[in-house]
Design a protein around this motif. Structure first.
Motif, mmCIF file in Angstrom:
data_model
loop_
_atom_site.group_PDB
_atom_site.id
_atom_site.type_symbol
_atom_site.label_atom_id
_atom_site.label_comp_id
_atom_site.label_asym_id
_atom_site.label_seq_id
_atom_site.Cartn_x
_atom_site.Cartn_y
_atom_site.Cartn_z
ATOM 1 N N PHE A 192 3.868 1.072 2.633
ATOM 2 C CA PHE A 192 3.757 0.346 3.907
ATOM 3 C C PHE A 192 3.046 -0.978 3.690
ATOM 4 O O PHE A 192 2.367 -1.210 2.690
ATOM 5 N N ASP A 202 2.138 -3.145 7.064
ATOM 6 C CA ASP A 202 1.347 -3.187 8.293
ATOM 7 C C ASP A 202 1.122 -1.753 8.758
ATOM 8 O O ASP A 202 2.050 -0.958 8.811
ATOM 9 N N SER A 203 -0.118 -1.400 9.102
ATOM 10 C CA SER A 203 -0.459 -0.007 9.392
ATOM 11 C C SER A 203 -0.275 0.379 10.857
ATOM 12 O O SER A 203 -0.377 1.561 11.193
ATOM 13 N N HIS A 224 0.846 -1.201 0.000
ATOM 14 C CA HIS A 224 0.000 0.000 0.000
ATOM 15 C C HIS A 224 0.885 1.256 0.000
ATOM 16 O O HIS A 224 2.053 1.214 0.368
ATOM 17 N N ALA A 272 0.636 5.074 1.597
ATOM 18 C CA ALA A 272 -0.074 6.032 2.444
ATOM 19 C C ALA A 272 0.188 7.442 1.918
ATOM 20 O O ALA A 272 1.343 7.824 1.705
ATOM 21 N N LEU A 328 -6.741 2.999 5.873
ATOM 22 C CA LEU A 328 -5.852 3.723 6.784
ATOM 23 C C LEU A 328 -6.583 4.923 7.370
ATOM 24 O O LEU A 328 -6.434 5.228 8.559
ATOM 25 N N LEU A 360 2.590 2.892 11.592
ATOM 26 C CA LEU A 360 2.323 4.098 10.817
ATOM 27 C C LEU A 360 1.223 4.925 11.461
ATOM 28 O O LEU A 360 1.312 6.157 11.545
ATOM 29 N N ILE A 361 0.176 4.274 11.940
ATOM 30 C CA ILE A 361 -0.921 4.993 12.598
ATOM 31 C C ILE A 361 -0.417 5.714 13.843
ATOM 32 O O ILE A 361 -0.796 6.868 14.104
#
Length: 299
Positions: A257, A259-260, A218, A220, A282, A263-264
């Motif tokens: 990315f 795994d989110s 993905h 972001a 996301l 990042l979150i």
């Protein structure tokens, strides 16, 4: 004295300097009325140092030493102490005293978990000697059970004040990243470690955001406000990030990315100064965290 064309006091001073500062195993022989190298009790033949350092280079060594001491207290503490002693000995040959680096440089570590080096030393030894190692590992997470597995260490990683080992997991037959502080026990095996192609390892470790490795599936897209943009524009979030200034003065950052979760967390620390544009899952993940926070503070 004849060869050096010096006085007896000068020769005596040279001998003393060699003993004190160069660790020369000089002994006096009464029968021969002279000094000699005592090699009988040495691990290897003594040699004079072939590499000399300037004051600036020694300061660089002291800074490296200070960094080692601070990034992981307890890790290789005995070896680091020996290094400090050797640096101090070299500094005695300089006309100026070394600066007190501990008072000049302060390294602030946040979120450090590893407190001792019992398993770290074994993992490092297995890595440097290309050996497999058995580990007892407990993943972070609710009700996570301890598992036993054999791994082939590939690379030690120091990430956000904590140590990780990238390794081929023979249980899963794939590359994995393990937090060293989550390893409860380790045993080095006689088996040769399975080697991973360096390019494959680099792709595994750097293709996606954060410590959650694997292929990035993905992208972001984040938009930062004008007040935060000038800071974020100079930051390196990922080797393959893409950034651009927008007409409204905001800054758009695109990050690959997989795994989110991490990042979150990094998005939330910017609060209302950042908006997630895509992907939608996301956006939803950040919204859920914000709503959960609101519920806490509305009580």
């Amino acid at each position: 004295m004849k060869e050096l064309e010096c006085a007896k006091a000068t020769a005596a001073r040279y001998i003393e300097d060699m003993r004190l500062y160069l660790d020369a195993p000089l002994e006096y022989d009464r029968k021969l009325n002279g000094y000699y190298y005592d090699q009988q009790h040495a691990d290897k033949p003594y040699q004079l140092p072939g590499l000399w350092f300037s004051a600036e280079e020694l300061n660089g060594l002291l800074i490296c030493h200070q960094i080692l001491q601070n990034i992981s207290p307890g890790i290789l503490s005995q070896q680091i102490t020996l290094l400090q002693q050797r640096i101090n000995q070299l500094f005695k040959l300089q006309p100026h005293s070394p600066a007190n680096i501990s008072q000049k440089i302060n390294i602030l570590s946040i979120g450090r978990r590893l407190k001792d080096d019992a398993q770290f030393k074994k993992i490092a030894a297995a890595l440097f000697n290309d050996k497999r190692i058995d580990i007892h590992y407990t993943a972070r997470g609710e009700n996570a059970a301890q598992t036993q597995r054999t791994i082939s260490p590939q690379q030690l990683i120091y990430y956000r004040d904590n140590w990780y080992i990238a390794a081929h997991c023979h249980h899963r037959d794939q590359l994995r990243v393990f937090a060293v502080d989550n390893i409860g026990a380790a045993k080095i095996l006689d088996q040769i470690a399975l080697s991973t192609d360096p390019k494959q390892l680099e792709q595994f470790l750097t293709s996606s955001y954060g410590i959650f490795s694997g292929d990035a599936e993905h992208i972001a897209v984040l938009e930062f406000s004008k007040t935060r943009a000038k800071w974020v524009a100079d930051e390196n979030w990922h080797p393959n990030q893409q950034g651009q200034w927008l007409d409204n003065g905001n800054y758009q950052l695109s990050i690959p990315f997989n795994d989110s979760r991490e990042l979150i967390m990094d998005i939330l620390k910017h609060g209302a100064e950042v908006e997630v544009k895509s992907p939608q899952f996301l956006v939803d993940g950040v919204r859920e965290q914000v709503e959960a926070m609101q519920k806490i503070y509305k009580k």
